[in-house]
Design a protein around this motif. Structure first.
Motif, PDB file in Angstrom:
ATOM      1  N   ARG A   1       0.845  -1.205   0.000  1.00 28.83           N
ATOM      2  CA  ARG A   1       0.000   0.000   0.000  1.00 28.83           C
ATOM      3  C   ARG A   1       0.872   1.244   0.000  1.00 28.83           C
ATOM      4  NH1 ARG A   1      -3.634   0.843   4.675  1.00 28.83           N
ATOM      5  NH2 ARG A   1      -4.132   2.669   3.460  1.00 28.83           N
ATOM      6  N   TRP A   2       0.469   2.238  -0.805  1.00 34.29           N
ATOM      7  CA  TRP A   2       1.152   3.526  -0.816  1.00 34.29           C
ATOM      8  C   TRP A   2       0.585   4.428   0.263  1.00 34.29           C
ATOM      9  CZ3 TRP A   2       5.512   4.693  -3.100  1.00 34.29           C
ATOM     10  CH2 TRP A   2       5.935   3.930  -4.181  1.00 34.29           C
ATOM     11  N   PHE A   3       1.482   5.206   0.895  1.00 43.19           N
ATOM     12  CA  PHE A   3       1.095   6.184   1.917  1.00 43.19           C
ATOM     13  C   PHE A   3       1.768   7.517   1.618  1.00 43.19           C
ATOM     14  CE2 PHE A   3       0.804   2.124   4.111  1.00 43.19           C
ATOM     15  CZ  PHE A   3      -0.398   2.235   4.797  1.00 43.19           C
ATOM     16  N   TYR A   4       1.052   8.588   1.885  1.00 45.11           N
ATOM     17  CA  TYR A   4       1.642   9.927   1.858  1.00 45.11           C
ATOM     18  C   TYR A   4       2.424  10.103   3.157  1.00 45.11           C
ATOM     19  CZ  TYR A   4       1.813  15.006   2.454  1.00 45.11           C
ATOM     20  OH  TYR A   4       2.229  16.294   2.675  1.00 45.11           O
ATOM     21  N   VAL A   5       3.682  10.542   3.073  1.00 47.82           N
ATOM     22  CA  VAL A   5       4.495  10.758   4.263  1.00 47.82           C
ATOM     23  C   VAL A   5       4.490  12.242   4.647  1.00 47.82           C
ATOM     24  CG1 VAL A   5       6.794  10.548   5.289  1.00 47.82           C
ATOM     25  CG2 VAL A   5       5.953   8.765   3.739  1.00 47.82           C
ATOM     26  N   ASP A   6       4.981  13.079   3.752  1.00 45.49           N
ATOM     27  CA  ASP A   6       5.016  14.521   4.007  1.00 45.49           C
ATOM     28  C   ASP A   6       5.389  15.232   2.719  1.00 45.49           C
ATOM     29  OD1 ASP A   6       7.756  14.163   3.696  1.00 45.49           O
ATOM     30  OD2 ASP A   6       8.219  14.460   5.809  1.00 45.49           O
ATOM     31  N   GLY A   7       5.488  16.548   2.796  1.00 50.13           N
ATOM     32  CA  GLY A   7       5.837  17.296   1.592  1.00 50.13           C
ATOM     33  C   GLY A   7       6.441  18.631   1.924  1.00 50.13           C
TER      34      GLY A   7
END
Length: 105
Positions: free
Chosen positions: A95-101
C-alpha cells in the motif's frame, strides 16, 4: 475507493479527497508516523485542478516515490491560488502512503 498502485495515483486520489472533503480517505492514506490525529476540512478551499509537475520513483515495483504537483484553488473574493508541493510517499505491505511534503514557491 480503489487502492492506488503508484505514488502518482495516490496523489491524484488525495487531491480528489481534498476536493470532495473526504477526510476519512485522507487519514487512511497518510503514513501512521506523520498522520494527524484528526483532520478538519471545514475551512478547506474549493480545489479546482491538479497538475503533476514531476515524479521520481513511485512505480508499482518501487517502495518510495516523490510527486511534485501544483493544485489550484479558488480564493475568497475571486481569483485562483496555487499550492505547489513536492510530496514524499512510501509503499508498505503493498500500500502507498503519503508521508510529508515541502511547499514550493
Amino acid at each position: 475507493m480503489i487502492e492506488p498502485v503508484t505514488a502518482e495515483a495516490l496523489m491524484r486520489s488525495r487531491f480528489a479527497a481534498f476536493r470532495d472533503g473526504d477526510a476519512a480517505w485522507l487519514l487512511r492514506t497518510w503514513h501512521p508516523t506523520t498522520r494527524p490525529a484528526a483532520l478538519d476540512l471545514a475551512g478547506n478551499p474549493v480545489w479546482r485542478g491538479l497538475q503533476i509537475v514531476e515524479t521520481a520513483g513511485g512505480a508499482e515495483g518501487d517502495d518510495t516515490g516523490v510527486v511534485e504537483f501544483r493544485a489550484t484553488y479558488l480564493i475568497d473574493g475571486g481569483g485562483v491560488g496555487v499550492l505547489h508541493e513536492r510530496s514524499r510517499f512510501v509503499r508498505e505491505d503493498g500500500r502507498w502512503f503519503y508521508v510529508d511534503g515541502d511547499v514550493r514557491d
